[in-house]
Write a protein that holds these residues in place. Structure first.
Motif, short mmCIF file in Angstrom:
data_model
loop_
_atom_site.label_atom_id
_atom_site.label_comp_id
_atom_site.label_asym_id
_atom_site.label_seq_id
_atom_site.Cartn_x
_atom_site.Cartn_y
_atom_site.Cartn_z
N VAL A 60 0.84 -1.20 0.00
CA VAL A 60 0.00 0.00 0.00
C VAL A 60 0.87 1.25 0.00
N GLY A 61 1.99 1.21 0.73
CA GLY A 61 2.89 2.36 0.72
C GLY A 61 3.47 2.63 -0.65
N VAL A 62 3.92 1.57 -1.34
CA VAL A 62 4.44 1.75 -2.69
C VAL A 62 3.35 2.26 -3.63
N LEU A 63 2.14 1.72 -3.48
CA LEU A 63 1.03 2.17 -4.31
C LEU A 63 0.73 3.65 -4.07
N ALA A 64 0.82 4.09 -2.81
CA ALA A 64 0.59 5.50 -2.50
C ALA A 64 1.64 6.39 -3.16
N ILE A 65 2.90 5.94 -3.18
CA ILE A 65 3.96 6.72 -3.83
C ILE A 65 3.74 6.79 -5.34
N VAL A 66 3.31 5.66 -5.93
CA VAL A 66 3.03 5.66 -7.37
C VAL A 66 1.90 6.62 -7.70
N LEU A 67 0.83 6.57 -6.91
CA LEU A 67 -0.29 7.48 -7.16
C LEU A 67 0.13 8.94 -6.96
N CYS A 68 0.97 9.20 -5.96
CA CYS A 68 1.44 10.56 -5.73
C CYS A 68 2.26 11.05 -6.92
N THR A 69 3.07 10.14 -7.47
CA THR A 69 3.88 10.51 -8.65
C THR A 69 2.99 10.81 -9.84
N LEU A 70 2.00 9.97 -10.11
CA LEU A 70 1.12 10.18 -11.26
C LEU A 70 0.29 11.45 -11.10
N LEU A 71 -0.27 11.65 -9.92
CA LEU A 71 -1.08 12.84 -9.70
C LEU A 71 -0.22 14.11 -9.71
N GLY A 72 1.01 14.00 -9.19
CA GLY A 72 1.89 15.16 -9.22
C GLY A 72 2.29 15.53 -10.63
N ALA A 73 2.53 14.49 -11.47
CA ALA A 73 2.87 14.76 -12.86
C ALA A 73 1.69 15.37 -13.60
N TYR A 74 0.49 14.85 -13.32
CA TYR A 74 -0.70 15.39 -13.98
C TYR A 74 -0.93 16.85 -13.61
N SER A 75 -0.72 17.18 -12.33
CA SER A 75 -0.94 18.55 -11.88
C SER A 75 0.29 19.43 -12.06
N ASP A 76 1.38 18.84 -12.56
CA ASP A 76 2.62 19.58 -12.81
C ASP A 76 3.17 20.20 -11.52
N VAL A 77 3.18 19.36 -10.46
CA VAL A 77 3.72 19.85 -9.19
C VAL A 77 4.88 19.00 -8.70
N LEU A 78 5.39 18.09 -9.55
CA LEU A 78 6.55 17.28 -9.17
C LEU A 78 7.75 18.18 -8.95
N THR A 86 5.35 15.41 0.67
CA THR A 86 4.37 14.32 0.64
C THR A 86 5.05 12.98 0.46
N PHE A 87 6.05 12.90 -0.42
CA PHE A 87 6.79 11.65 -0.60
C PHE A 87 7.46 11.22 0.71
N VAL A 88 8.04 12.20 1.40
CA VAL A 88 8.69 11.88 2.68
C VAL A 88 7.66 11.39 3.69
N SER A 89 6.51 12.02 3.72
CA SER A 89 5.46 11.62 4.66
C SER A 89 4.98 10.20 4.39
N ILE A 90 4.73 9.90 3.11
CA ILE A 90 4.26 8.55 2.77
C ILE A 90 5.31 7.52 3.13
N GLY A 91 6.59 7.82 2.80
CA GLY A 91 7.65 6.88 3.13
C GLY A 91 7.80 6.69 4.62
N GLY A 92 7.71 7.79 5.40
CA GLY A 92 7.84 7.67 6.85
C GLY A 92 6.70 6.87 7.46
N VAL A 93 5.47 7.14 7.00
CA VAL A 93 4.33 6.40 7.52
C VAL A 93 4.42 4.93 7.14
N THR A 94 4.90 4.62 5.95
CA THR A 94 5.03 3.23 5.51
C THR A 94 6.05 2.49 6.37
N VAL A 95 7.20 3.13 6.63
CA VAL A 95 8.23 2.48 7.46
C VAL A 95 7.70 2.28 8.88
#
Length: 352
Positions: A60-78, A86-95
């Motif tokens: 689920v953590g990896v899936l959340a990072i993938v979705l964050c990447t796709l949505l960030g690219a779509y919104s041009d906020v990468l 957000t990436f750091v937060s997802i990674g920290g919560v996953t660990v």
């Protein structure tokens, strides 16, 4: 299969992390880059760690990072500070969730081991009751007040000896593991003495001596000992225990009070004379209900005690198992909540 995780959990809990990711993704996609719901994607691995295992949390953590990447690219906020955070937060919560899942699964395995030990202890302490023993059919039900437990301070046993069927139902003062240990002492002494002693007074004396090595000066065990004879008689020895109920085949009932009060086991030093026994008739079709005080001291929502003598009509069922099942169901229905004390019920029915 996930590490130590059962796949048979409730479906809503299994799909909750994925549902959270799906809802957040749809909301963020619809709102556009100006609002920014991406940090909420960390809820996915957080939920997964609560109900799932290590692999599910990581997935689920990896899936959340993938979705964050796709949505960030779509919104041009990468590459922006908010997206990187957000990436750091997802990674920290996953660990953190993965570590929490490891410890939770370890506790679940330890609890499973304890429950397995409790199952073995139950079979040793409260052995399965033979449906037919001598001239009677015996049935027992035990309700433990401890959540998830099957044994406690109440005890029972039925053995067939050369002198007749000997029975004990007792209640150890106190609760918890100390009460279970004392119950084991009583049952061990009874199982030996029942075959050796000439009468119930001898059996009670053997139990007293065993308890003297176990109990403190103010501890005791209430007990009712019975000896069922082949000639339609039953001898009773009551040591401070609730009196049994006699239910005749014509549905009449009687409370078998002892001829005079007697101290519980462990307190015999308080009296000089031994407790007297009594003999009653138990004809074919008659029943005798032995029980602990957890039955008659059970209360309903208004604080009214369970009226056992008024409810024994449920014991008229043809099968003693069904009869005692009916009484147990009636007791639990009357209380409407878990019992505050252990309750044991043992039904003896003279075979026709």
């Amino acid at each position: 299969m996930e590490l130590g995780t059962r796949r048979d959990g409730p479906l809503p809990l299994r799909v909750l992390p994925f549902a959270a990711l799906a809802v957040i993704s749809v909301v963020d996609f619809s709102a556009g880059p100006t609002v920014g719901y991406l940090p909420l994607l960390a809820l996915g691995p957080a939920f997964a760690s609560l109900f799932g295992g290590v692999l599910r949390t990581l997935f689920v953590g990896v899936l959340a990072i993938v979705l964050c990447t796709l949505l960030g690219a779509y919104s041009d906020v990468l590459g922006t500070f908010r997206t990187n955070l957000t990436f750091v937060s997802i990674g920290g919560v996953t660990v953190a969730g993965t570590i929490a899942a490891v410890y939770r699964q370890r506790r679940e395995r330890e609890l499973a081991d304890v429950r397995n030990i409790a199952e073995v202890a139950q079979r040793v302490l409260l052995r399965p009751m033979p449906r037919r023993v001598g001239p009677v059919r015996a049935t027992v039900r035990y309700i433990s007040a401890a959540a998830g437990a099957r044994i406690g301070g109440d005890l029972y046993e039925v053995v067939q000896t050369a002198r007749g069927v000997r029975v004990i139902v007792g209640d150890v003062q106190g609760k918890g593991l100390d009460a279970v240990e004392t119950a084991a002492v009583v049952l061990g002494a009874f199982r030996e003495a029942a075959y050796d002693e000439a009468d119930l007074h001898g059996v009670a004396g053997r139990i007293e001596r065993a308890l003297a090595r176990q109990l403190g000066s103010e501890q005791f065990v209430t007990a009712l000992l019975a000896e069922v004879h082949e000639d339609d008689g039953v001898t009773l020895l009551n040591r401070g225990h609730p009196p049994p109920l006699l239910i005749r085949s014509d549905a009449s009932t009687a409370t078998l009070d002892p001829p005079e009060p007697a101290p519980p086991l462990g307190l015999s030093v308080l009296v000089e004379e031994p407790a007297p026994s009594t003999r009653v008739d138990l004809f074919p079709g008659d029943q005798m209900l032995l029980y602990t005080d957890g039955v008659i001291e059970a209360r309903d929502a208004d604080g009214v005690f369970y009226p056992l003598t008024e409810r024994v009509g449920v014991l008229a069922a043809d099968d003693p198992e069904d009869a005692l099942d009916g009484l147990q169901s009636d007791l639990l229905s009357y209380v409407g909540a878990p019992l505050d004390d252990d309750a044991a019920m043992l039904l003896l029915r003279r075979r026709v």
